[in-house]
Design an enzyme around this catalytic site. Sequence first.
Site, mmCIF file in Angstrom:
data_model
loop_
_atom_site.group_PDB
_atom_site.id
_atom_site.type_symbol
_atom_site.label_atom_id
_atom_site.label_comp_id
_atom_site.label_asym_id
_atom_site.label_seq_id
_atom_site.Cartn_x
_atom_site.Cartn_y
_atom_site.Cartn_z
ATOM 1 N N HIS A 80 28.245 -4.137 -5.801
ATOM 2 C CA HIS A 80 28.434 -5.579 -5.995
ATOM 3 C C HIS A 80 29.932 -5.836 -6.119
ATOM 4 O O HIS A 80 30.655 -5.022 -6.706
ATOM 5 C CB HIS A 80 27.791 -6.055 -7.308
ATOM 6 C CG HIS A 80 26.324 -6.353 -7.238
ATOM 7 N ND1 HIS A 80 25.467 -6.050 -8.276
ATOM 8 C CD2 HIS A 80 25.568 -6.957 -6.278
ATOM 9 C CE1 HIS A 80 24.236 -6.451 -7.954
ATOM 10 N NE2 HIS A 80 24.275 -6.984 -6.754
ATOM 11 N N ARG A 126 13.560 -6.518 -7.535
ATOM 12 C CA ARG A 126 14.222 -7.594 -8.279
ATOM 13 C C ARG A 126 13.880 -8.988 -7.751
ATOM 14 O O ARG A 126 14.327 -9.980 -8.329
ATOM 15 C CB ARG A 126 15.757 -7.392 -8.262
ATOM 16 C CG ARG A 126 16.216 -6.126 -8.989
ATOM 17 C CD ARG A 126 17.713 -6.160 -9.307
ATOM 18 N NE ARG A 126 18.044 -7.161 -10.321
ATOM 19 C CZ ARG A 126 19.282 -7.450 -10.723
ATOM 20 N NH1 ARG A 126 20.313 -6.819 -10.169
ATOM 21 N NH2 ARG A 126 19.504 -8.360 -11.652
ATOM 22 N N CYS A 177 28.172 -8.036 -15.348
ATOM 23 C CA CYS A 177 26.792 -8.095 -14.858
ATOM 24 C C CYS A 177 25.880 -8.824 -15.836
ATOM 25 O O CYS A 177 24.898 -9.434 -15.423
ATOM 26 C CB CYS A 177 26.242 -6.687 -14.649
ATOM 27 S SG CYS A 177 27.130 -5.716 -13.447
ATOM 28 N N ASP A 192 15.756 -5.270 -14.813
ATOM 29 C CA ASP A 192 17.145 -5.579 -14.454
ATOM 30 C C ASP A 192 17.544 -7.027 -14.751
ATOM 31 O O ASP A 192 18.657 -7.445 -14.440
ATOM 32 C CB ASP A 192 17.386 -5.296 -12.961
ATOM 33 C CG ASP A 192 17.697 -3.825 -12.687
ATOM 34 O OD1 ASP A 192 18.129 -3.115 -13.620
ATOM 35 O OD2 ASP A 192 17.529 -3.394 -11.534
ATOM 36 N N ARG A 215 24.450 -5.609 -0.763
ATOM 37 C CA ARG A 215 23.414 -6.518 -1.278
ATOM 38 C C ARG A 215 23.436 -7.870 -0.557
ATOM 39 O O ARG A 215 22.505 -8.199 0.147
ATOM 40 C CB ARG A 215 23.586 -6.708 -2.785
ATOM 41 C CG ARG A 215 23.482 -5.394 -3.588
ATOM 42 C CD ARG A 215 22.085 -4.839 -3.566
ATOM 43 N NE ARG A 215 21.937 -3.615 -4.335
ATOM 44 C CZ ARG A 215 21.648 -3.554 -5.620
ATOM 45 N NH1 ARG A 215 21.511 -4.657 -6.317
ATOM 46 N NH2 ARG A 215 21.507 -2.383 -6.217
#
Length: 284
Positions: free
Chosen positions: A183, A109, A277, A84, A154
């Site tokens: 997000h 992550r 992103c 990612d 998140r």
Amino acid sequence: MSIHSPAPILADEPVVPTRTATKRTVLMCKPQYFTVVYRINPWMDPALPTDTSLAVAQWQTLYDTYVGLGYDVQLIEPVDGLPDMVYAANGGFVIDNQAYGAKFAHVERQPEGPAYMDWFGANGFDVRVPAQTNEGEGDFLLVGDVILAGTGFRSDSNSHAELSIIAGRPVITLRLINPSFYHLDTAVAVLDDTNIAYLPSAFDAPSLAILAERYPDAIIVTEEDASILGLNSYSDGYNVVIAARAKDFERQLRARGYNPIGVDLSELLLGGGGVKCCTLELRR
Ligand code: ARG
């Protein structure tokens, strides 16, 4: 022979504003090790095949688009085992040469946080190690002199206070309620210092009231455009790089004097990310 008189200007005829582009400096990460092997958002399905070379080719088109717009595009070395990492927006939030590091919500992550902080440090930024869980520009969006900040999936809302002190700017908390828009940058697009676009159904009622009050002229995107992460776009004030399939968003941008540029990142959508992103803005 006919005589043409000038068309009358009607009072309610929309005036298309003139927009101004500002050259950007951004950080990107080539999806050399991109794949989907875990599921931390509803877009990801490890059972579906991914094509890493297609991801790289699509990402390269985004990179070339930015270079073509005159941006300074910096690159961070991808790390094997961090699929990612291509979603550079999550690597931190950078303002006034300070880089507030990321502290990822999911263990998969977490090593990306130090990897990005190392890059910031090596490239002359003043690294601010985070105490609170946050996913960088995935949840923090600068609009003029305020920072819109997402929470709910998140970033912890405690990180909003932490960033506010570091950045010396007001941080406005917005609560996300739809797991597909986990997000803030999947539910809000910043167009310039005063204008945004957003998806109302992604927010709880108090957050919606804040957005409606602060941005009465915002572009409201369709569920259809949002469902391909059409809002996940990157604007320099005039050029807005968007998902090629977000046709209504494209139309609305054009009507308001922006220059939408469509890019296809279908492969990276399998990881739950799009244009924004893959883009971290670096503000010296
Ligand atoms: N697979 C990544 C995750 O779920 C996608 C991140 C997308 N990035 C973003 N800024 N919205 O964390």
